[in-house]
Every structure is written in structure tokens, then in C-alpha cells.
Write a protein that holds these residues in place. Structure first.
Motif, PDB file in Angstrom:
ATOM      1  N   PRO A 394      23.826 -20.322  23.714  1.00  0.00           N
ATOM      2  CA  PRO A 394      22.632 -21.417  23.520  1.00  0.00           C
ATOM      3  C   PRO A 394      21.931 -20.820  22.256  1.00  0.00           C
ATOM      4  O   PRO A 394      21.306 -22.009  21.657  1.00  0.00           O
ATOM      5  CB  PRO A 394      21.983 -21.281  24.933  1.00  0.00           C
ATOM      6  CG  PRO A 394      23.213 -20.549  25.675  1.00  0.00           C
ATOM      7  CD  PRO A 394      24.110 -19.962  24.812  1.00  0.00           C
ATOM      8  N   ALA A 395      21.744 -19.753  22.053  1.00  0.00           N
ATOM      9  CA  ALA A 395      20.731 -19.421  20.877  1.00  0.00           C
ATOM     10  C   ALA A 395      21.109 -20.229  19.548  1.00  0.00           C
ATOM     11  O   ALA A 395      20.449 -20.567  18.588  1.00  0.00           O
ATOM     12  CB  ALA A 395      20.885 -17.740  20.735  1.00  0.00           C
ATOM     13  N   LEU A 396      22.490 -20.471  19.558  1.00  0.00           N
ATOM     14  CA  LEU A 396      22.874 -21.039  18.318  1.00  0.00           C
ATOM     15  C   LEU A 396      22.445 -22.312  18.085  1.00  0.00           C
ATOM     16  O   LEU A 396      22.357 -22.732  17.116  1.00  0.00           O
ATOM     17  CB  LEU A 396      24.443 -21.016  18.385  1.00  0.00           C
ATOM     18  CG  LEU A 396      25.334 -21.371  16.803  1.00  0.00           C
ATOM     19  CD1 LEU A 396      24.829 -20.308  15.780  1.00  0.00           C
ATOM     20  CD2 LEU A 396      26.828 -21.427  17.123  1.00  0.00           C
ATOM     21  N   LEU A 397      22.179 -22.979  19.427  1.00  0.00           N
ATOM     22  CA  LEU A 397      21.691 -24.437  19.116  1.00  0.00           C
ATOM     23  C   LEU A 397      19.846 -24.468  19.157  1.00  0.00           C
ATOM     24  O   LEU A 397      19.425 -25.506  19.111  1.00  0.00           O
ATOM     25  CB  LEU A 397      21.980 -24.975  20.457  1.00  0.00           C
ATOM     26  CG  LEU A 397      23.703 -25.316  20.731  1.00  0.00           C
ATOM     27  CD1 LEU A 397      23.784 -26.019  21.920  1.00  0.00           C
ATOM     28  CD2 LEU A 397      24.165 -26.271  19.370  1.00  0.00           C
ATOM     29  N   ARG A 398      19.390 -23.232  19.089  1.00  0.00           N
ATOM     30  CA  ARG A 398      18.054 -23.175  19.286  1.00  0.00           C
ATOM     31  C   ARG A 398      17.334 -23.662  17.939  1.00  0.00           C
ATOM     32  O   ARG A 398      16.122 -24.281  17.807  1.00  0.00           O
ATOM     33  CB  ARG A 398      17.456 -21.676  19.441  1.00  0.00           C
ATOM     34  CG  ARG A 398      16.179 -21.550  19.772  1.00  0.00           C
ATOM     35  CD  ARG A 398      15.894 -20.160  20.462  1.00  0.00           C
ATOM     36  NE  ARG A 398      14.386 -19.944  20.925  1.00  0.00           N
ATOM     37  CZ  ARG A 398      14.108 -20.199  22.228  1.00  0.00           C
ATOM     38  NH1 ARG A 398      15.193 -20.646  23.123  1.00  0.00           N
ATOM     39  NH2 ARG A 398      12.949 -20.024  22.531  1.00  0.00           N
TER      40      ARG A 398
END
Length: 721
Positions: A394-398
Motif C-alpha cells: 500500500p505504501a507504493l500507492l501513497r
């Protein structure tokens, strides 16, 4: 450069004895049809008749039967049902092993007579099969008529296996004057050419020819090259009026040679009388769809409901009713089914309009469904692992940004060189996700009886190919990709729900139409490898209670929630990544009843004023900041209630005086720092960074980022902390 063909051998000169022998040959084109044998010429081959003929056919393994279109014969598992197909063989006489017997057998007297005039009987056991344009197969025989499969010479494959070069990078078969565009990694160009040549050969297998004319091919890695050729929905362009094709290569993925196969088939079979067989034959020859193996992709398509019936697959306008990513692959599988059931020559008759597929044939429909279900089930176990690859950290989409694109300008559309250059620049600055906007339209029309109906024109306004190529390019760089879908049900926006639907039945019809569009977007996201898909955005007319509705609020809310859940189920069947919906109003985000069916709550934040500020009014900036806080608080409450993270997938500020947008983004950075502490907060996507600020890009809404100063402020606000 034309392929260099092997030298052709001239036929041996006939002796007078051979000429006399041929004059007495028996044409075995039908049972009981044979001529009197010629006088014995010592060791020269002679012809057999009666029971001897049947014994020779048995020894050769030739099966003679009557097909739907006339006589046919089979040899070594291959079926020969065209009138030009002729078998000529020489083998030992079973009654006198020291003598040879010559046989010419075909499906039509004229073809047999023609081969008799040209054929020279072999002086040793040997077999040849002729098709319309020459020898297709040759093989030496054993004394009893047997054949070693490894010694069968497929002349159709040898004829174009010369040393034609692609710039000159590698040999291929049947491709000529090939040009390239863009930058290729080592081996990409050659592998693409081999796939195209293989597709061309596979197309030859069922069309009754041993070879086809060469195809002129352009291969490019630049999406804009294909767009300038007029093609944005398919990975290859097949010219309908010449033997020219163009293919887009993205990494190791292309159209598999579908365009080349289509051009080759048209060049020898002429203009098809039915359109569905064009898609069917091309995709079957490619044996892949956008890089997915055809039968593995079929396993995913088998999960979609409702399944298209046979009548839809053979309808020339099927792609107006269902996604081409569903229709074209299923047509290819239908062609394979028909080859197994009815033989190759029946497909040619369908192409030429001499035969038609009857979709009302219940036995045919039942057999097709059983065949398709069996093929799909064999690959279904692979799907969970493929879906897992889309669900990244999910951090990649932040930290995300959407790029402004110019659909009518090939130089700045998604996946263009300018677009890719800006993407690389943003990635270096810290942006980890790119949002790619796409638009699908469902337009109202008038039915034949004057009633209102909806005709689907399924295909992204931006083009499926640019969206697909841009997604693959971003994923190859290690970035996350979000597909931001906008649904239009009229030219002005999604207003059909507010103006036409009034009861449960009419609302169900609206959502059935929307489900078809979302299904297309879901299949495109799956094929391209997108990590997230928003099934729609800013459509309060079809998510909230209509002010003018005569229905009870509870009933209308239930109709809409049930409708959206059917849409979501359709998307889940075709796509394995994250699903969301983008609300654009605090009232809408609070009233939606289907958040729990999605993976994220998404919100579009565009705080603005009734009048455009001049950039010096501190009161205006304070008002905009307070409005942003209020909207996001409402969205956070909805996310907590649904137990889902909140993702601000569209954040933008209207243009004003020079420097106004940069000031707003600097203010927004302070807010984003506060929201980082919220457990439900999943990040933001800036809307939208220009590909080329100096080109005067404008969108309908005046929120696209205007200058480089604002771009730098965006990067700081999104990922500078």
C-alpha cells in the motif's frame, strides 16, 4: 528486402515410357472410379484397381469420406477437404513386391486431371500432397506404405524459410521490407518478428494453402506511431487494402502476430463475408491476447456473467455490446472448436460466405459450452497467483500524480515519448504511483420502434492501447498504477440515471449498461497490470437520492446500492487488483451504501470559491483550507464506518493569478502532514501534472497544474515529508 528463397528444382524430364505410364494412371477420387491399367513397363510403376486400390489406401493410412461440402480425405491426422487437394503416391504392389504402383487421389476430377498432367511418378516409395498453390507435404515411404513422421517435409514451411532480414537482425518467414521505430532491448525485435511469422504459419494451416504472399511489416515501440496509423484500440494495425501491417511492442509483449495473420488471410481468401471470423482467425493465429496466453485468458473470461451466447459472438456488431477483450478471444476459441468439430475447409466456406454458423442450433451451442468450460477449467488454478501480483505494498500507492494528457495529440497522449519523459522525471522526484485517466461512454439512442435504448461504443476515449502501454511502462519502472475511470452516459456527463430511470426495472437497466463499461475497464486493467481501478467518479446522479424522484428514498437507495454491487461483482470477475469508487461531494461519500464491497474509499478534493481569487486574498486561502479540512473529515468518517482506508485520488486547485496554485499546494502540504497521523489515510494523487507545460495544455476543468512552480509545490506536498 525480399526473403531469399531456396532455388527451385526443375521437374525431371519425362521419358516416353513415363509419359505412357501417366496416360494410363487411375484417378482415385471416388470409390469405384478407376481407369484401365496401362501395359506393364517392366519395373515402371503401374496403377491398381478394385480391391487393390482399397488395400493401397489402407496401407497409406488414407481415410476417404464425405464431408458437409463434398468428398475429403485424411492423412496423418490432417484433413484435406478442398477441391484442389490431391494426393500422389508410389509404393510397392502387395501382390508383387518387386513392382511399384502409382496412385493419384483427389476430391475433384478437374484437380486430379490437372495433377496427372504435371505429376511424374517416383521410382521409389514416395508420397506428395498438393494444395492450391503447390506441394504442401512430401515424405519417403517404406515398402508397405508406412511413413516416419520425422521425415515428413512440410514444403509450405520451407518455402519462406530463407534468410530475409529485419534491419538485418534475424531471419523470419514470410515477412518482407520490415521497418522498426523506437528503441528495442536486445532480442525484442527478433522475438516479435518470430511471433509474427509463427502466427502467419498457423493461419496457413486451415486456409487450404501451402504458402502465402509475404507481409510488409512495421514494428515499433512508440505508441504514437500506431496512433498516427489510426489504431488506438488494438495492438496491431492490419491494412484492409494492402499486405501491410504495423505492430506495437511493449517489452516482450505485442499482438502475437494477429495483424500479420489477418493481412495474410485477406490476401489469399479475399474480403471476408462475415466480420467475426477476421477477429477469430487473427487471435487464434496469435494464440495470445495482449500478452496473455489465449487459453489462460479464457479461464478468466469464464468467470464473467452473463456469458456471451453464440449469437453474440457471430454478430458483426458484438463489440458494441460487450468488451472486445471478451469478444475477440472467445471468437478465436470458437474457431478452434469449429476446426475440431467441422474441419478446416468449413472455416474457409464461412469466410467466403458459402456457409453460415447457425447460433440457434441447440446441439452446437451445447457442445460449444462444454468444450469452452473444459478448456477454461484446465487453466483456472493459475488465476489466484496472477491476481496476487497486482496487490502491491500500500505504501507504493501513497504518493501519486495524474498526468494531463491530450487524447487528440499523439505526441502527448499516454505512453508517448513526452509522457514517458515526464513520468521518469516525477519518479526521480519521489512520486511512486501514476494515475491514468480513462473515459468510457454509454450513449442514449433511439430503438427501431422509437423507444429509448442504449448503444455501447466500448473503448476508451484515450484509446485502449495508449492506456495499456502507459501502464506497462510505469510498472516496468517499479511504479504503482491507478486507472481512474470516468463514465459518461451522455455527452455532458452521467445524467441518464437522473433523467430516465424511475423504478426498479429502469434502474436495473441503467446499471446493466454501466456494468458492461466497467467490465471493459476491469479487463483492460487486468491485461495491462494496473494495481488499482476506480469503477467511476463523481456520479452523484446514480449514487445518491434523486431530488425529483417519485420513488420512496429507501427504495431508490436500495435499487442503487444493489445495482452498484452487481457492477462491482462484474469488475471483480475480470480484475484481481484493488477496486474503489471516487466520490466528489461530502454528501455523496456519506450516503454511499456499497463502500464495504470495495477495497478503499476514494475521494476527489477540489476546494474552490464562487469567484476566482486573485492570489493575494489571505481570506480566500483560509476559506479554501477550511473547506478542504471539512471535506476530508467527512470522507474520513465514511472510511471509518466502512472499515476501509481513505485515498484522495484527485486533489487539485483552480487556476488564478500567477503563483496561486503553488500557494494552495504549499498550504495543502501542511494539511497532508496532519492527515498522515490518521490510520485511515492512505495517500493522495495530485490532479494533474502537465506533460508539456509550454504546449498550452488545457482540460475541461481548470484544475490541471499550470506551471513548473506549481509542479514543484505538488511534489513537495505529495511526497516531500
Amino acid at each position: 528486402m525480399r526473403p531469399i528463397e531456396p532455388p527451385r528444382r526443375s521437374p525431371p524430364r519425362r521419358s516416353r515410357a513415363a509419359s505412357l505410364l501417366l496416360a494410363g494412371c487411375v484417378a482415385l477420387f471416388a470409390p469405384g472410379c478407376a481407369r484401365e491399367p496401362a501395359p506393364s513397363m517392366g519395373a515402371e510403376p503401374r496403377l491398381a484397381e478394385g480391391e487393390l486400390r482399397a488395400e493401397l489406401l489402407r496401407r497409406l493410412g488414407v481415410e476417404v469420406s464425405q464431408g458437409p461440402a463434398g468428398p475429403l480425405f485424411r492423412w496423418q491426422g490432417r484433413e484435406f477437404g478442398f477441391k484442389e487437394d490431391v494426393l500422389a503416391a508410389t509404393l510397392a504392389d502387395p501382390r508383387d513386391e518387386g513392382r511399384l504402383v502409382a496412385v493419384v487421389h483427389g476430391n475433384h476430377p478437374e484437380a486430379v486431371a490437372g495433377r496427372e498432367r504435371d505429376h511424374v511418378a517416383a521410382r521409389k516409395p514416395f508420397l506428395s500432397i498438393w494444395r492450391q498453390d503447390g506441394i504442401a507435404l512430401q515424405a519417403p515411404l517404406s515398402a508397405d506404405g508406412g511413413v516416419d513422421p520425422e521425415r515428413i517435409v512440410r514444403a509450405s514451411l520451407e518455402r519462406y524459410s530463407g534468410t530475409g532480414k529485419l534491419l538485418p537482425r534475424g531471419p523470419v518467414a514470410g515477412l518482407e521490407n520490415t521497418r522498426s521505430g523506437g528503441e528495442f532491448q536486445p532480442g525484442e525485435f527478433e522475438q516479435s518478428a518470430f511471433r509474427m511469422a509463427a502466427a502467419r504459419r498457423r493461419a496457413m494451416e486451415w486456409c487450404g494453402l501451402s504458402h502465402m504472399p509475404p507481409v510488409l511489416v512495421d514494428v515499433t515501440t512508440r505508441c504514437e506511431d500506431l496512433s498516427r496509423a489510426g489504431e488506438r484500440q488494438r495492438l496491431g494495425f492490419a491494412s484492409p487494402a494492402s499486405n501491410h501491417a504495423m505492430c506495437l511492442v511493449s517489452g516482450v509483449v505485442d499482438d502475437g502476430g494477429a495483424a500479420v495473420a489477418s493481412v495474410a488471410l485477406r490476401s489469399v481468401l479475399g474480403v471476408p463475408r462475415v466480420e467475426w471470423i477476421v477477429d477469430a482467425s487473427a487471435v487464434d493465429a496469435a494464440d495470445a491476447w495482449h500478452g496473455e496466453p489465449l487459453e489462460r485468458w479464457a479461464a478468466r473470461l469464464a468467470r464473467l456473467e452473463p456469458q456471451p451466447d453464440l449469437a453474440l459472438l457471430v454478430d458483426d456488431h458484438a463489440e458494441r455490446r460487450r468488451s472486445r477483450h471478451l469478444v475477440a478471444p472467445l471468437r478465436a476459441l470458437l474457431l478452434r472448436f469449429l476446426r475440431e468439430q467441422q474441419g478446416d475447409f468449413e472455416l474457409v466456406r464461412i469466410w467466403r460466405g458459402e456457409s453460415r454458423l447457425d447460433p440457434s442450433d441447440k446441439q452446437l451451442v451445447s457442445d460449444w459450452r462444454t468444450w469452452f468450460a473444459t478448456r477454461a477449467a484446465a487453466q483456472a488454478h493459475l488465476l489466484p497467483n496472477l491476481d496476487e501480483t497486482l496487490r502491491i505494498e500500500p505504501a507504493l500507492l501513497r504518493f501519486g500524480a495524474a498526468l494531463a494528457h491530450a487524447p487528440r495529440d499523439a505526441g502527448r497522449m499516454p505512453a508517448s515519448q513526452a509522457w514517458l519523459a515526464r513520468l521518469e522525471e516525477l519518479q526521480r522526484a519521489g512520486i511512486s504511483t501514476v494515475s491514468i485517466p480513462l473515459t468510457l461512454a454509454l450513449r442514449p439512442a433511439t430503438g427501431p420502434e422509437g423507444g429509448r435504448r442504449c448503444d455501447l461504443e466500448i473503448g476508451c476515449a484515450e484509446g485502449d492501447v495508449p492506456v495499456w502501454a502507459a501502464t506497462r511502462a510505469a510498472r516496468a519502472r517499479g511504479m504503482g498504477v491507478h486507472h481512474d475511470l470516468t463514465l459518461l452516459t451522455t455527452d455532458s456527463g452521467p445524467r441518464i440515471g437522473a433523467t430516465a430511470a424511475h423504478d426498479a426495472e429502469s434502474w436495473a437497466e441503467v446499471y446493466d449498461g454501466i456494468a458492461v463499461l466497467v467490465e471493459h475497464a476491469a479487463l483492460l486493467a487486468q491485461l495491462s497490470g494496473a494495481n488499482s481501478l476506480s469503477i467511476a467518479n463523481a456520479t452523484p446522479q446514480i449514487t445518491m437520492q434523486s431530488p425529483s424522484s417519485a420513488a420512496a428514498p429507501a427504495d431508490e437507495s436500495r435499487w442503487k446500492t444493489d445495482g452498484w454491487r452487481r457492477v462491482i461483482a462484474r469488475a471483480r470477475a475480470g480484475y484481481g487488483g484493488l477496486l474503489t469508487y471516487t466520490a466528489a461531494d461530502p454528501r455523496e461519500v456519506a450516503s454511499i451504501g456499497f463502500w464495504t464491497d470495495l477495497d478503499r474509499v476514494s475521494y476527489a478534493l477540489f476546494p474552490d470559491l464562487d469567484t476566482r481569487p486573485d492570489g493575494r486574498d489571505q481570506t480566500a486561502r483560509a476559506y479554501i483550507e477550511s473547506d478542504a479540512i471539512w471535506q476530508v473529515d467527512q470522507a474520513l468518517s465514511a472510511a471509518r464506518a466502512a472499515g476501509k482506508p481513505l485515498w484522495l485520488t484527485r486533489v487539485g486547485f483552480e487556476r488564478g493569478a500567477p503563483g496561486w496554485q503553488a500557494k494552495q499546494w504549499n498550504d495543502f502540504e501542511r494539511l497532508a502532514r496532519k492527515w498522515d497521523a490518521q490510520a485511515e489515510y492512505a495517500g493522495i494523487v495530485a490532479w494533474r501534472v502537465p506533460v508539456d507545460p509550454g504546449a498550452g495544455e488545457r482540460t475541461v476543468r481548470e484544475v490541471a497544474i499550470e506551471d513548473e512552480e506549481a509542479v514543484r509545490a505538488v511534489v513537495r506536498a505529495v511526497c516531500g515529508r
